[in-house]
Scaffold this active site. Structure first.
Site, PDB file in Angstrom:
ATOM      1  N   SER A 111       0.836  -1.198   0.000  1.00  0.00           N
ATOM      2  CA  SER A 111       0.000   0.000   0.000  1.00  0.00           C
ATOM      3  C   SER A 111       0.877   1.258   0.000  1.00  0.00           C
ATOM      4  O   SER A 111       1.594   1.498  -0.944  1.00  0.00           O
ATOM      5  CB  SER A 111      -0.975  -0.027   1.177  1.00  0.00           C
ATOM      6  OG  SER A 111      -1.947   1.000   1.085  1.00  0.00           O
ATOM      7  N   HIS A 120      -5.414  -1.056  -3.639  1.00  0.00           N
ATOM      8  CA  HIS A 120      -6.824  -1.229  -3.239  1.00  0.00           C
ATOM      9  C   HIS A 120      -7.803  -0.914  -4.370  1.00  0.00           C
ATOM     10  O   HIS A 120      -8.871  -0.346  -4.143  1.00  0.00           O
ATOM     11  CB  HIS A 120      -7.144  -0.369  -2.017  1.00  0.00           C
ATOM     12  CG  HIS A 120      -6.099  -0.401  -0.946  1.00  0.00           C
ATOM     13  ND1 HIS A 120      -5.590  -1.580  -0.442  1.00  0.00           N
ATOM     14  CD2 HIS A 120      -5.462   0.603  -0.285  1.00  0.00           C
ATOM     15  CE1 HIS A 120      -4.674  -1.293   0.485  1.00  0.00           C
ATOM     16  NE2 HIS A 120      -4.584   0.015   0.593  1.00  0.00           N
TER      17      HIS A 120
END
Length: 205
Positions: free
Chosen positions: A117, A155
């Site tokens: 991330s 994501h």
């Protein structure tokens, strides 16, 4: 030769990537800084468990609370940077010299880099995408480590696909973007890279 594992959330592909490294890493530095503004970050401990399960000695390095990252990073063969707030991470990576030390060591092949991330996005040429999001922290520049020729947008499968694609189309310019789902990871070796499946592992929470 640069060797990077750039994930979105899941760690299923990480053990195979570690096993494929030319020299098995013995010591890992785990950087949880991006997660500091979050009320809870179970994924930090999950990453530590996985790395220890692969036989590595794990030392945490919280960039928010140190003045320099050089000594700690110099003793490791792997650095793992967790998710959280990308601009907060970038701010402290710059302040502590983590950006310079890690970039040099990874380019020289002395250090392998794994990031998830925000930790994955940090390796890109520019993090301006995250400056417009909810990230705390103020940076005069959004320039990333430049270890990858693209910026990972994580994501994708959390309802962000349209936003990712729209941003990439509008701001592609000199930068590139790779949008990935939580069960995917970008594996980069030298100048070549590919997206691989990275399903949930028993260490994920």
């Amino acid at each position: 030769m640069r060797r990077l594992f750039l994930g979105s959330a899941r760690l299923g592909a990480l053990p195979a990537w570690l096993a494929a490294l030319p020299a098995k890493p013995r010591r890992a530095v785990l950087v949880p800084t991006a997660a500091n503004p979050l009320p809870s970050a179970p994924f930090v401990d999950a990453a530590a468990r996985l790395l220890r399960g692969e036989g590595l000695l794990v030392e945490r390095l919280d960039l928010e609370h140190v003045d320099s990252a050089a000594d700690t990073v110099s003793e490791a063969q792997l650095v793992f940077v967790t998710g959280g707030y990308a601009m907060f991470l970038l701010q402290h990576a710059r302040r502590t010299g983590f950006d310079r030390v890690v970039s040099r060591a990874v380019r020289e092949g002395r250090l392998a880099y794994a990031g998830v991330s925000a930790g994955a996005a940090l390796t890109g040429p520019d993090l301006r995408f995250f400056q417009d999001a909810e990230d705390p922290g103020v940076c005069a520049s959004t320039t990333g480590l430049g270890l990858a020729p693209f910026t990972v947008l994580p994501h994708r499968d959390r309802g962000r696909a349209e936003r990712h694609d729209r941003y990439a189309a509008r701001h592609g310019g000199p930068f590139r973007f790779v949008s990935i789902n939580d069960d995917q990871a970008v594996i980069m070796e030298g100048d070549t890279w590919e997206i691989r499946p990275s399903p949930a592992s028993r260490h994920d929470q």
